[in-house]
Motif scaffolding. Structure first.
Motif: not given
Length: 109
Positions: A29-39, A59-67
């Protein structure tokens, strides 16, 4: 959390748009991508790359009508376990409010 499924990758920069769409197709239902801090990316610029990819995917999700709130990227240090728990809990609550993903059960290769 029982409603959280963690997929480990060597670097957040390895998370491709294909992986994100597949997660939704397979019932996320949702995707959370966690990664290292910038730098702090051990692989160079993976965290910059994932931020750009997630912005493009929103942007693609918005185009597809997905929040687009169904997709989120958070950059944090590996030592910030408390922050990860807080972010994951907040994201889970936001997703619960949105309800099931419209892509749940979508057929795809």
């Amino acid at each position: 959390m029982p409603n959280l499924y963690i997929v480990r990758v060597m670097c957040s920069g390895r998370v491709s748009p294909h992986f994100i769409i597949k997660a939704f197709q397979r019932g996320a239902d949702g995707v959370l991508v966690a990664g290292c801090e910038i730098g702090d990316c051990h692989y160079g610029k993976g965290n910059y790359l994932v931020k750009k990819r997630v912005a493009m995917m929103k942007d693609l999700l918005r185009f597809l009508g997905i929040n687009p709130k169904r997709l989120r990227v958070e950059l944090m240090a590996a030592s910030e376990a408390d922050r990860f728990v807080k972010v994951a809990t907040e994201f889970t609550e936001e997703i619960k409010e949105l309800g099931p993903s419209p892509l749940r059960g979508a057929q795809g290769a």
